[in-house]
Design a protein around this motif. Structure first.
Motif, PDB file in Angstrom:
ATOM      1  N   ARG A   4      11.951   7.653   9.600  1.00  0.00           N
ATOM      2  CA  ARG A   4      10.881   7.502   8.603  1.00  0.00           C
ATOM      3  C   ARG A   4      10.995   6.136   7.940  1.00  0.00           C
ATOM      4  NH1 ARG A   4      12.140  12.766   5.225  1.00  0.00           N
ATOM      5  NH2 ARG A   4      14.219  12.096   5.844  1.00  0.00           N
ATOM      6  N   VAL A   5       9.844   5.536   7.650  1.00  0.00           N
ATOM      7  CA  VAL A   5       9.844   4.148   7.193  1.00  0.00           C
ATOM      8  C   VAL A   5       9.061   3.981   5.894  1.00  0.00           C
ATOM      9  CG1 VAL A   5       9.136   1.779   7.747  1.00  0.00           C
ATOM     10  CG2 VAL A   5      10.042   3.272   9.559  1.00  0.00           C
ATOM     11  N   LYS A   6       9.656   3.213   4.997  1.00  0.00           N
ATOM     12  CA  LYS A   6       8.964   2.713   3.815  1.00  0.00           C
ATOM     13  C   LYS A   6       8.761   1.216   3.993  1.00  0.00           C
ATOM     14  CE  LYS A   6       9.725   2.053  -1.163  1.00  0.00           C
ATOM     15  NZ  LYS A   6      10.535   0.798  -1.217  1.00  0.00           N
ATOM     16  N   VAL A   7       7.522   0.786   3.974  1.00  0.00           N
ATOM     17  CA  VAL A   7       7.211  -0.643   4.019  1.00  0.00           C
ATOM     18  C   VAL A   7       6.989  -1.090   2.578  1.00  0.00           C
ATOM     19  CG1 VAL A   7       5.659  -2.436   4.867  1.00  0.00           C
ATOM     20  CG2 VAL A   7       6.205  -0.462   6.322  1.00  0.00           C
ATOM     21  N   CYS A   8       7.856  -1.972   2.092  1.00  0.00           N
ATOM     22  CA  CYS A   8       7.840  -2.344   0.687  1.00  0.00           C
ATOM     23  C   CYS A   8       7.272  -3.752   0.496  1.00  0.00           C
ATOM     24  CB  CYS A   8       9.259  -2.272   0.118  1.00  0.00           C
ATOM     25  SG  CYS A   8       9.293  -2.117  -1.687  1.00  0.00           S
ATOM     26  N   GLY A   9       6.775  -3.990  -0.712  1.00  0.00           N
ATOM     27  CA  GLY A   9       6.220  -5.296  -1.031  1.00  0.00           C
ATOM     28  C   GLY A   9       4.804  -5.490  -0.552  1.00  0.00           C
ATOM     29  N   ILE A  10       4.064  -4.396  -0.403  1.00  0.00           N
ATOM     30  CA  ILE A  10       2.660  -4.464   0.021  1.00  0.00           C
ATOM     31  C   ILE A  10       1.820  -5.073  -1.104  1.00  0.00           C
ATOM     32  CG2 ILE A  10       0.625  -3.058   0.538  1.00  0.00           C
ATOM     33  CD1 ILE A  10       2.458  -3.196   2.912  1.00  0.00           C
ATOM     34  N   ARG A  11       0.930  -5.995  -0.724  1.00  0.00           N
ATOM     35  CA  ARG A  11       0.086  -6.649  -1.734  1.00  0.00           C
ATOM     36  C   ARG A  11      -1.399  -6.615  -1.381  1.00  0.00           C
ATOM     37  NH1 ARG A  11       0.069 -11.345  -3.346  1.00  0.00           N
ATOM     38  NH2 ARG A  11       0.042 -10.852  -5.572  1.00  0.00           N
ATOM     39  N   ASP A  12      -1.745  -6.102  -0.203  1.00  0.00           N
ATOM     40  CA  ASP A  12      -3.161  -6.087   0.171  1.00  0.00           C
ATOM     41  C   ASP A  12      -3.471  -4.875   1.032  1.00  0.00           C
ATOM     42  OD1 ASP A  12      -3.059  -6.842   3.183  1.00  0.00           O
ATOM     43  OD2 ASP A  12      -1.839  -8.383   2.231  1.00  0.00           O
ATOM     44  N   ALA A  13      -4.768  -4.564   1.118  1.00  0.00           N
ATOM     45  CA  ALA A  13      -5.210  -3.361   1.813  1.00  0.00           C
ATOM     46  C   ALA A  13      -5.037  -3.467   3.325  1.00  0.00           C
ATOM     47  CB  ALA A  13      -6.680  -3.086   1.473  1.00  0.00           C
ATOM     48  N   VAL A  14      -5.164  -4.667   3.853  1.00  0.00           N
ATOM     49  CA  VAL A  14      -5.023  -4.831   5.307  1.00  0.00           C
ATOM     50  C   VAL A  14      -3.655  -4.369   5.770  1.00  0.00           C
ATOM     51  CG1 VAL A  14      -4.898  -6.517   7.177  1.00  0.00           C
ATOM     52  CG2 VAL A  14      -6.719  -6.689   5.484  1.00  0.00           C
ATOM     53  N   HIS A  15      -2.613  -4.861   5.132  1.00  0.00           N
ATOM     54  CA  HIS A  15      -1.259  -4.489   5.551  1.00  0.00           C
ATOM     55  C   HIS A  15      -0.915  -3.054   5.162  1.00  0.00           C
ATOM     56  CE1 HIS A  15      -0.746  -9.015   5.665  1.00  0.00           C
ATOM     57  NE2 HIS A  15      -0.515  -8.611   6.895  1.00  0.00           N
ATOM     58  N   ALA A  16      -1.468  -2.566   4.067  1.00  0.00           N
ATOM     59  CA  ALA A  16      -1.262  -1.168   3.693  1.00  0.00           C
ATOM     60  C   ALA A  16      -1.815  -0.239   4.763  1.00  0.00           C
ATOM     61  CB  ALA A  16      -1.932  -0.880   2.352  1.00  0.00           C
ATOM     62  N   ASN A  17      -3.019  -0.501   5.200  1.00  0.00           N
ATOM     63  CA  ASN A  17      -3.647   0.372   6.195  1.00  0.00           C
ATOM     64  C   ASN A  17      -3.041   0.198   7.579  1.00  0.00           C
ATOM     65  OD1 ASN A  17      -6.103   1.949   4.983  1.00  0.00           O
ATOM     66  ND2 ASN A  17      -6.129  -0.056   3.991  1.00  0.00           N
ATOM     67  N   VAL A 185      14.376   4.520   6.366  1.00  0.00           N
ATOM     68  CA  VAL A 185      14.705   3.122   6.097  1.00  0.00           C
ATOM     69  C   VAL A 185      13.610   2.474   5.267  1.00  0.00           C
ATOM     70  CG1 VAL A 185      16.084   2.881   8.200  1.00  0.00           C
ATOM     71  CG2 VAL A 185      13.639   2.291   8.241  1.00  0.00           C
ATOM     72  N   ASP A 186      13.992   1.374   4.623  1.00  0.00           N
ATOM     73  CA  ASP A 186      13.081   0.584   3.805  1.00  0.00           C
ATOM     74  C   ASP A 186      13.095  -0.840   4.346  1.00  0.00           C
ATOM     75  OD1 ASP A 186      12.777  -1.464   1.520  1.00  0.00           O
ATOM     76  OD2 ASP A 186      12.024   0.345   0.558  1.00  0.00           O
ATOM     77  N   VAL A 187      11.915  -1.395   4.599  1.00  0.00           N
ATOM     78  CA  VAL A 187      11.826  -2.762   5.108  1.00  0.00           C
ATOM     79  C   VAL A 187      10.879  -3.566   4.236  1.00  0.00           C
ATOM     80  CG1 VAL A 187       9.950  -2.261   6.744  1.00  0.00           C
ATOM     81  CG2 VAL A 187      11.511  -4.190   7.172  1.00  0.00           C
ATOM     82  N   SER A 188      11.255  -4.817   3.969  1.00  0.00           N
ATOM     83  CA  SER A 188      10.393  -5.706   3.196  1.00  0.00           C
ATOM     84  C   SER A 188      10.384  -7.082   3.834  1.00  0.00           C
ATOM     85  CB  SER A 188      10.861  -5.779   1.741  1.00  0.00           C
ATOM     86  OG  SER A 188       9.981  -6.560   0.975  1.00  0.00           O
TER      87      SER A 188
END
Length: 214
Positions: A4-17, A185-188
């Motif tokens: 399972r993954v947490k993508v951290c440091g998201i700042r915009d909708a493109v990368h969030a989606n 895991v958490d990735v930034s």
């Protein structure tokens, strides 16, 4: 089971989606003004309608005051609050009681004693995050692209789920999971082209790598 993954440091909708499309479970949003990934409350409110519904939202804070955390929870409808500072168990209890969020407490790790110290929080938090301690002179508690000896996590009994963070990339993820026993895991910085600049290609590669780990 894939990692399972947490993508951290998201700042915009493109990368969030994009992260959601490739299977991220959590999206992390940093409310710490010294970070290149910092999100203001105004930016958070503007971003909220464009975020995917399939992921859980995590706000990241460092010794932040209660009112600011409340404003961020409201701005993004956060599911989780992640604490990276010197917060106490009493702080955790207050956040859970007042805002109805789950809490992740982050700990910097250099040796086994750092992991042992986290156990005092087990009755209060919902999950732990273990990251490398910042290098000397660093101004950020996380997102420094450095790792700690992953094997320190192997066989740890913590009483709560935990995420592994610190210097993870698509290339070293299989080794990190094997050495640590991590299932989350958490990735930034590992999915960035420059500090604070997420890379679509690296997000896709990391999440594909996570799905391939068994």
């Amino acid at each position: 089971m894939s990692v399972r993954v947490k993508v951290c440091g998201i700042r915009d909708a493109v990368h969030a989606n994009l992260a959601a499309f490739y299977g991220a479970r959590w999206l992390g949003f940093v409310f710490f003004d010294r970070s290149p990934r910092h999100l203001t409350l105004g930016e958070a409110r503007a971003l909220r309608p464009h975020l995917p519904r399939s992921t859980e939202r995590v706000g990241v804070f460092v010794n932040e005051d209660h009112d600011m955390i409340e404003a961020a929870v409201d701005a993004l409808d956060l599911d989780w609050v992640q604490l990276h500072g010197d917060e106490t168990p009493e702080d955790v209890i207050a956040l859970k009681d007042d805002f109805g969020v789950s809490v992740i407490k982050a700990f910097g790790v250099r040796d086994a004693a750092d992991i042992k110290a986290a156990k005092a929080f087990a009755p209060y938090v919902d999950a732990f995050l273990f990251d490398a301690k910042p290098p000397e002179g660093a101004t950020l508690p996380g997102g420094n692209a450095v790792s700690f000896p992953w094997e320190l996590m192997q066989g740890q009994t913590l009483g709560r789920p935990w995420l592994l963070a610190g210097g993870l990339t698509a290339e070293n993820l299989p080794e990190a999971v094997k050495a640590s026993g991590a299932i989350a895991v958490d990735v930034s910085s590992g999915v960035e082209s420059a500090p604070g600049q997420k890379s679509s290609d690296k997000i896709e590669a990391f999440l594909r790598a996570a799905k391939a780990v068994r």
